[in-house]
Design an enzyme around this catalytic site. Structure first.
Site, PDB file in Angstrom:
ATOM      1  N   ASP A  18      49.245  67.993  35.198  1.00 50.64           N
ATOM      2  CA  ASP A  18      48.400  68.616  36.214  1.00 50.64           C
ATOM      3  C   ASP A  18      47.248  69.367  35.545  1.00 50.64           C
ATOM      4  OD1 ASP A  18      47.277  70.101  38.273  1.00 50.64           O
ATOM      5  OD2 ASP A  18      49.205  70.423  39.253  1.00 50.64           O
ATOM      6  N   SER A  42      29.121  66.659  41.903  1.00 53.80           N
ATOM      7  CA  SER A  42      28.789  65.969  43.157  1.00 53.80           C
ATOM      8  C   SER A  42      27.418  66.430  43.637  1.00 53.80           C
ATOM      9  CB  SER A  42      29.834  66.313  44.217  1.00 53.80           C
ATOM     10  OG  SER A  42      29.410  65.849  45.485  1.00 53.80           O
ATOM     11  N   TYR A  53      35.006  72.503  49.157  1.00 58.14           N
ATOM     12  CA  TYR A  53      34.637  71.571  48.076  1.00 58.14           C
ATOM     13  C   TYR A  53      33.239  71.886  47.546  1.00 58.14           C
ATOM     14  CZ  TYR A  53      33.594  66.909  46.037  1.00 58.14           C
ATOM     15  OH  TYR A  53      33.235  65.855  45.219  1.00 58.14           O
ATOM     16  N   ALA A  82      31.644  74.659  47.666  1.00 55.39           N
ATOM     17  CA  ALA A  82      31.659  75.949  46.960  1.00 55.39           C
ATOM     18  C   ALA A  82      32.231  75.788  45.555  1.00 55.39           C
ATOM     19  CB  ALA A  82      32.489  76.959  47.756  1.00 55.39           C
ATOM     20  N   LYS A 140      32.368  73.004  43.716  1.00 57.68           N
ATOM     21  CA  LYS A 140      31.481  72.190  42.870  1.00 57.68           C
ATOM     22  C   LYS A 140      30.223  72.986  42.485  1.00 57.68           C
ATOM     23  CE  LYS A 140      33.541  68.073  42.570  1.00 57.68           C
ATOM     24  NZ  LYS A 140      34.181  67.633  41.313  1.00 57.68           N
TER      25      LYS A 140
HETATM   26  N1  LIG Z   1      34.267  59.474  45.785  1.00 62.84           N
HETATM   27  C1  LIG Z   1      33.150  60.141  46.061  1.00 62.84           C
HETATM   28  O1  LIG Z   1      32.455  59.873  47.067  1.00 62.84           O
HETATM   29  C2  LIG Z   1      32.674  61.237  45.120  1.00 62.84           C
HETATM   30  C3  LIG Z   1      31.368  61.720  45.285  1.00 62.84           C
HETATM   31  C4  LIG Z   1      30.919  62.715  44.452  1.00 62.84           C
HETATM   32  C5  LIG Z   1      31.742  63.231  43.466  1.00 62.84           C
HETATM   33  N2  LIG Z   1      33.006  62.756  43.328  1.00 62.84           N
HETATM   34  C6  LIG Z   1      33.839  63.351  42.273  1.00 62.84           C
HETATM   35  O2  LIG Z   1      34.293  62.323  41.410  1.00 62.84           O
HETATM   36  C7  LIG Z   1      35.548  62.710  40.827  1.00 62.84           C
HETATM   37  C8  LIG Z   1      36.539  61.568  41.021  1.00 62.84           C
HETATM   38  O3  LIG Z   1      36.759  61.388  42.403  1.00 62.84           O
HETATM   39  P1  LIG Z   1      37.263  60.023  43.049  1.00 62.84           P
HETATM   40  O4  LIG Z   1      36.475  59.806  44.275  1.00 62.84           O
HETATM   41  O5  LIG Z   1      37.323  58.957  42.030  1.00 62.84           O
HETATM   42  O6  LIG Z   1      38.727  60.471  43.535  1.00 62.84           O
HETATM   43  P2  LIG Z   1      40.174  59.858  43.251  1.00 62.84           P
HETATM   44  O7  LIG Z   1      40.178  58.384  43.365  1.00 62.84           O
HETATM   45  O8  LIG Z   1      41.103  60.641  44.113  1.00 62.84           O
HETATM   46  O9  LIG Z   1      40.428  60.222  41.725  1.00 62.84           O
HETATM   47  C9  LIG Z   1      40.703  61.530  41.325  1.00 62.84           C
HETATM   48  C10 LIG Z   1      41.403  61.465  39.981  1.00 62.84           C
HETATM   49  O10 LIG Z   1      41.704  62.792  39.593  1.00 62.84           O
HETATM   50  C11 LIG Z   1      43.106  62.925  39.393  1.00 62.84           C
HETATM   51  N3  LIG Z   1      43.521  64.253  39.803  1.00 62.84           N
HETATM   52  C12 LIG Z   1      43.283  64.873  40.982  1.00 62.84           C
HETATM   53  N4  LIG Z   1      43.837  66.087  40.973  1.00 62.84           N
HETATM   54  C13 LIG Z   1      44.440  66.233  39.752  1.00 62.84           C
HETATM   55  C14 LIG Z   1      45.169  67.263  39.142  1.00 62.84           C
HETATM   56  N5  LIG Z   1      45.417  68.423  39.768  1.00 62.84           N
HETATM   57  N6  LIG Z   1      45.636  67.071  37.890  1.00 62.84           N
HETATM   58  C15 LIG Z   1      45.411  65.901  37.240  1.00 62.84           C
HETATM   59  N7  LIG Z   1      44.715  64.903  37.774  1.00 62.84           N
HETATM   60  C16 LIG Z   1      44.234  65.067  39.019  1.00 62.84           C
HETATM   61  C17 LIG Z   1      43.732  61.838  40.227  1.00 62.84           C
HETATM   62  O11 LIG Z   1      44.970  61.433  39.666  1.00 62.84           O
HETATM   63  P3  LIG Z   1      46.422  61.859  40.180  1.00 62.84           P
HETATM   64  O12 LIG Z   1      46.361  61.940  41.669  1.00 62.84           O
HETATM   65  O13 LIG Z   1      47.280  60.757  39.654  1.00 62.84           O
HETATM   66  O14 LIG Z   1      46.684  63.179  39.522  1.00 62.84           O
HETATM   67  C18 LIG Z   1      42.717  60.715  40.070  1.00 62.84           C
HETATM   68  O15 LIG Z   1      42.947  60.024  38.856  1.00 62.84           O
HETATM   69  C19 LIG Z   1      35.944  64.007  41.528  1.00 62.84           C
HETATM   70  O16 LIG Z   1      35.613  65.109  40.715  1.00 62.84           O
HETATM   71  C20 LIG Z   1      35.098  64.009  42.793  1.00 62.84           C
HETATM   72  O17 LIG Z   1      34.856  65.307  43.265  1.00 62.84           O
HETATM   73  C21 LIG Z   1      33.494  61.777  44.129  1.00 62.84           C
END
Ligand SMILES: NC(=O)c1ccc[n+]([C@@H]2O[C@H](COP(=O)([O-])OP(=O)(O)OC[C@H]3O[C@@H](n4cnc5c(N)ncnc54)[C@H](OP(=O)(O)O)[C@@H]3O)[C@@H](O)[C@H]2O)c1
Length: 259
Positions: free
Chosen positions: A62, A142, A155, A157, A159
């Site tokens: 985690d 983001s 979120y 806040a 980021k």
């Molecule tokens: N998707 C979008 O539209 C978007 C847009 C802008 C920015 N982002 C940013 O991009 C990043 C990735 O997002 P995503 O969309 O790819 O989401 P995602 O598919 O849910 O991936 C998030 C990753 O982070 C891991 N994770 C989450 N909480 C964790 C914790 N407490 N400890 C360890 N690992 C953790 C998850 O793995 P486990 O669940 O296996 O722990 C997963 O591998 C994030 O920072 C998000 O804010 C996303």
């Protein structure tokens, strides 16, 4: 920075943007340490990385736990001697309503998006300062970090806090003459990482593949604040200078009546 034959740490690699990015990095003969909580998914990603020709270490755990982060950095360095690139990607932004949310939920979002980054930033920076080779720490932030957005209050806040922390640390690297380390913030717009349950509008949504390509481009260019896609980056820039009443009107116009 070039991302071939490097020691790379990537947090949050079990799914989404992190997984897509690590699979691209795997083709470049790297040594890659990956983290996430879902052990089985992480193991699957590691197998794909090794099949593509890179070495891989997995660290299930985690990211909100500082001891986990310290151990990941220590064990990676014990094995490979250094860290060249750290991509701090962990984060999550489920839809929320700040009129009904609990303190625990709001603070949980801060832990998931801010603490999870700080926990790795501190030991990685310490390690890179002890190295003589160049280092890059990249935070996946983001475009939502620039102003509050209805349904995304906690979120945005969290980021925003992370963006400002990196901005300031970057100034301090310069002030104290630490010129072999770069801090980078990458701001994606909407990316189709998983099916969304909420009714949040997702204009200009990019595929995971396209998002990972942007991230590699950003790493190569070392641009301190890299924003994509271009249309959403421009909209965000305009939003930052728009009067509050106008921004509020536009954002509320896009929000569902009930959430
Ligand atoms: N998707 C979008 O539209 C978007 C847009 C802008 C920015 N982002 C940013 O991009 C990043 C990735 O997002 P995503 O969309 O790819 O989401 P995602 O598919 O849910 O991936 C998030 C990753 O982070 C891991 N994770 C989450 N909480 C964790 C914790 N407490 N400890 C360890 N690992 C953790 C998850 O793995 P486990 O669940 O296996 O722990 C997963 O591998 C994030 O920072 C998000 O804010 C996303």
């Amino acid at each position: 920075m070039d991302y071939c034959r490097k020691v790379i740490l990537l947090t949050g690699a079990s799914s989404g943007i992190g997984r897509a990015t690590v699979l691209k990095l795997a083709a470049q003969e790297n040594k890659i340490a990956i983290t996430a909580r879902r052990k089985e998914l992480l193991a699957e990603v590691a197998e794909a990385v090794r099949n593509a020709g890179s070495e891989c270490l997995t660290f299930p755990g985690d990211a909100t736990n500082a001891k986990h982060a310290e151990k990941v950095v220590r064990d990676t360095v014990n094995r490979w001697g250094r860290i060249d690139i750290a991509i701090l990607n962990v984060g999550a932004g489920p839809a929320t309503n700040l009129l009904t949310s609990s303190a625990e939920r709001i603070l949980g979002c801060m832990r998931a998006n801010y603490d999870s980054m700080v926990n790795f930033y501190v030991p990685v920076l310490r390690q890179m300062r002890a190295q003589t080779t160049r280092g890059l720490i990249t935070h996946i932030n983001s475009l939502a970090s620039y102003f509050g957005i209805p349904m995304q209050g906690d979120y945005t806040a969290a980021k925003a806090a992370a963006r400002i922390l990196f901005e300031t640390a970057r100034m301090e690297l310069e002030h104290f003459g630490v010129d072999h380390i770069r801090l980078q913030t990458i701001h994606p717009g909407f990316v189709s990482s998983k099916p969304k349950q909420d009714k949040l509008p997702r204009p200009n949504e990019l595929s995971l593949e396209a998002a990972a390509d942007h991230i590699l481009r950003a790493i190569r260019s070392e641009t301190p604040e890299y924003r994509f896609p271009a249309g959403m980056a421009l909209a965000t820039r305009v939003g930052r200078i728009a009067p509050l009443w106008l921004k509020t009107k536009i954002l509320l116009g896009a929000a569902p009546k009930q959430y």
